[in-house]
Write a protein that holds these residues in place. Structure first.
Motif, mmCIF file in Angstrom:
data_model
loop_
_atom_site.group_PDB
_atom_site.id
_atom_site.type_symbol
_atom_site.label_atom_id
_atom_site.label_comp_id
_atom_site.label_asym_id
_atom_site.label_seq_id
_atom_site.Cartn_x
_atom_site.Cartn_y
_atom_site.Cartn_z
ATOM 1 N N MET A 132 0.965 -0.984 -0.052
ATOM 2 C CA MET A 132 0.013 0.078 -0.069
ATOM 3 C C MET A 132 0.925 1.218 0.060
ATOM 4 S SD MET A 132 -2.794 -1.241 2.607
ATOM 5 C CE MET A 132 -4.137 -2.508 2.291
ATOM 6 N N LYS A 133 0.263 2.376 -0.520
ATOM 7 C CA LYS A 133 1.149 3.470 -0.476
ATOM 8 C C LYS A 133 1.375 4.054 0.943
ATOM 9 C CE LYS A 133 -0.765 5.189 -5.093
ATOM 10 N NZ LYS A 133 -1.769 6.140 -5.672
ATOM 11 N N ARG A 134 0.316 3.766 1.497
ATOM 12 C CA ARG A 134 0.386 4.078 3.241
ATOM 13 C C ARG A 134 0.109 2.890 3.908
ATOM 14 N NH1 ARG A 134 -2.887 9.608 2.708
ATOM 15 N NH2 ARG A 134 -1.708 10.801 1.318
ATOM 16 N N PRO A 135 1.193 2.275 4.409
ATOM 17 C CA PRO A 135 1.137 0.959 5.277
ATOM 18 C C PRO A 135 0.333 1.205 6.422
ATOM 19 C CG PRO A 135 3.245 1.030 4.128
ATOM 20 C CD PRO A 135 2.520 2.475 3.888
ATOM 21 N N ALA A 136 0.383 2.348 6.955
ATOM 22 C CA ALA A 136 -0.235 2.545 8.259
ATOM 23 C C ALA A 136 -1.607 2.475 8.135
ATOM 24 C CB ALA A 136 0.183 4.140 8.868
ATOM 25 N N ILE A 137 -2.185 2.838 6.973
ATOM 26 C CA ILE A 137 -3.788 2.755 7.127
ATOM 27 C C ILE A 137 -4.104 1.014 6.584
ATOM 28 C CG2 ILE A 137 -5.618 3.080 5.186
ATOM 29 C CD1 ILE A 137 -4.311 5.637 4.509
ATOM 30 N N ILE A 139 -2.449 -0.974 8.585
ATOM 31 C CA ILE A 139 -2.493 -1.480 9.700
ATOM 32 C C ILE A 139 -3.964 -1.198 10.519
ATOM 33 C CG2 ILE A 139 -1.451 -1.082 12.141
ATOM 34 C CD1 ILE A 139 0.523 -2.471 10.099
ATOM 35 N N SER A 140 -4.263 0.033 10.344
ATOM 36 C CA SER A 140 -5.585 0.416 10.924
ATOM 37 C C SER A 140 -6.856 -0.686 10.457
ATOM 38 C CB SER A 140 -6.157 1.726 10.355
ATOM 39 O OG SER A 140 -5.031 2.835 11.166
ATOM 40 N N LEU A 141 -6.901 -0.734 9.012
ATOM 41 C CA LEU A 141 -7.875 -1.705 8.680
ATOM 42 C C LEU A 141 -7.679 -2.965 9.230
ATOM 43 C CD1 LEU A 141 -9.991 -2.033 6.485
ATOM 44 C CD2 LEU A 141 -8.314 -2.679 4.843
ATOM 45 N N GLY A 142 -6.243 -3.614 9.265
ATOM 46 C CA GLY A 142 -6.110 -4.830 10.159
ATOM 47 C C GLY A 142 -6.734 -4.924 11.560
ATOM 48 N N TYR A 143 -6.590 -3.682 12.175
ATOM 49 C CA TYR A 143 -7.270 -3.737 13.672
ATOM 50 C C TYR A 143 -8.695 -3.753 13.521
ATOM 51 C CZ TYR A 143 -2.701 -3.375 15.792
ATOM 52 O OH TYR A 143 -1.282 -3.452 16.252
ATOM 53 N N MET A 144 -9.400 -3.171 12.641
ATOM 54 C CA MET A 144 -10.745 -3.023 12.319
ATOM 55 C C MET A 144 -11.354 -4.519 12.119
ATOM 56 S SD MET A 144 -11.199 0.335 10.075
ATOM 57 C CE MET A 144 -10.228 1.878 10.949
ATOM 58 N N VAL A 145 -10.585 -5.282 11.144
ATOM 59 C CA VAL A 145 -11.268 -6.720 10.822
ATOM 60 C C VAL A 145 -10.980 -7.548 11.861
ATOM 61 C CG1 VAL A 145 -11.113 -8.418 8.979
ATOM 62 C CG2 VAL A 145 -10.675 -5.928 8.416
ATOM 63 N N PRO A 146 -12.173 -8.224 12.397
ATOM 64 C CA PRO A 146 -12.224 -9.265 13.332
ATOM 65 C C PRO A 146 -11.514 -10.363 13.166
ATOM 66 C CG PRO A 146 -14.442 -8.152 13.308
ATOM 67 C CD PRO A 146 -13.717 -7.752 12.334
ATOM 68 N N GLN A 218 -5.359 3.096 -2.536
ATOM 69 C CA GLN A 218 -4.001 2.739 -1.590
ATOM 70 C C GLN A 218 -3.074 1.743 -1.853
ATOM 71 O OE1 GLN A 218 -3.183 4.858 1.039
ATOM 72 N NE2 GLN A 218 -4.604 6.126 0.022
ATOM 73 N N VAL A 219 -3.498 0.884 -2.904
ATOM 74 C CA VAL A 219 -2.425 -0.146 -3.292
ATOM 75 C C VAL A 219 -1.346 0.324 -4.307
ATOM 76 C CG1 VAL A 219 -2.345 -2.460 -4.196
ATOM 77 C CG2 VAL A 219 -4.258 -1.930 -2.877
ATOM 78 N N ARG A 220 -0.160 0.177 -4.056
ATOM 79 C CA ARG A 220 0.696 0.569 -5.076
ATOM 80 C C ARG A 220 0.681 -0.073 -6.611
ATOM 81 N NH1 ARG A 220 5.638 0.513 -0.875
ATOM 82 N NH2 ARG A 220 5.110 2.505 0.092
#
Length: 223
Positions: A132-137, A139-146, A218-220
């Motif tokens: 992703m262009k912004r890996p931090a995003i 990471i956020s998405l990963g924490y959101m997905v149960p 966001q994907v490169r």
């Protein structure tokens, strides 16, 4: 991470969780009994439950953090109870704080000891986020997905060496939707209204739009 160290850390976390839970049970015992009484006045029940102050708020945040840091231990019940006991907005702040601290503890431990040899191979998740262009995003998405274990997301964040400020924001944003749902859901449960249904729908819609945003922008490019 050495298996013995992992077991010791998990046992330590479980012991701490039991101790915190016991103290909270003693503090809230009368409220539990009142909640189970069908003849109890709802206004009196709400006033009694929400009469607890800073001590119990800190204990609940600590319990949330400990349970969040233990792999495979759900803290949704505690999150909802925080909403019941402290209302939606303060409950939201407490849930976010507890989950943020818990995930940061895991990240610090992973930086020190690494991932267990028996853990699920995180390469696919790491590959998706690192592209992703912004890996931090990501990471956020990963924490959101149960369905994605938070420890794998934390391990990915460690491997990608994301700056602490960006990581702090990413984890906060990642735990926000579920924290919001728990806090407002707990408040709705105590008040006996339908707010929880509305909040659930809003959270689902927001997550759908977020996933689409990630996929589109966001994907490169591999070219």
């Amino acid at each position: 991470m050495n298996s013995r160290i992992k077991v010791m850390l998990i046992l330590l976390g479980l012991i701490l969780a039991v101790l915190l839970g016991y103290v909270l049970y003693k503090d809230y015992y009368a409220d539990f009994m009142l909640f189970l009484d069908p003849k109890a006045d709802r206004a009196h029940l709400m006033a009694s439950i929400r009469d607890h102050k800073l001590k119990d708020a800190l204990l609940l945040v600590a319990l949330t953090a400990v349970m969040c840091a233990i792999p495979g231990v759900p803290n949704s019940v505690i999150g909802v109870f925080i909403g019941v006991a402290f209302g939606p907005w303060l409950g939201l702040l407490m849930n976010v704080t507890g989950n943020l601290i818990g995930n940061l503890i895991v990240i610090l431990l992973l930086r020190r000891f690494g991932l267990s040899n028996k853990a699920k191979d995180p390469r696919d998740i790491m590959k998706s986020i690192s592209h992703m262009k912004r890996p931090a995003i990501g990471i956020s998405l990963g924490y959101m997905v149960p369905v994605i274990p938070s420890v794998i997301v934390s391990y990915t964040a460690v491997k990608l060496k994301i700056a602490f400020k960006s990581l702090l924001l990413a984890v906060t944003v990642g735990v926000l939707p579920t924290s919001f749902l728990y806090a407002f859901g707990g408040d709705a449960l105590l008040k006996g209204n339908t707010k929880i249904a509305i909040i659930s729908i809003i959270c689902v819609v927001l997550l759908v739009f977020l996933v689409r945003f990630i996929r589109r922008g966001q994907v490169r490019s591999n070219a």
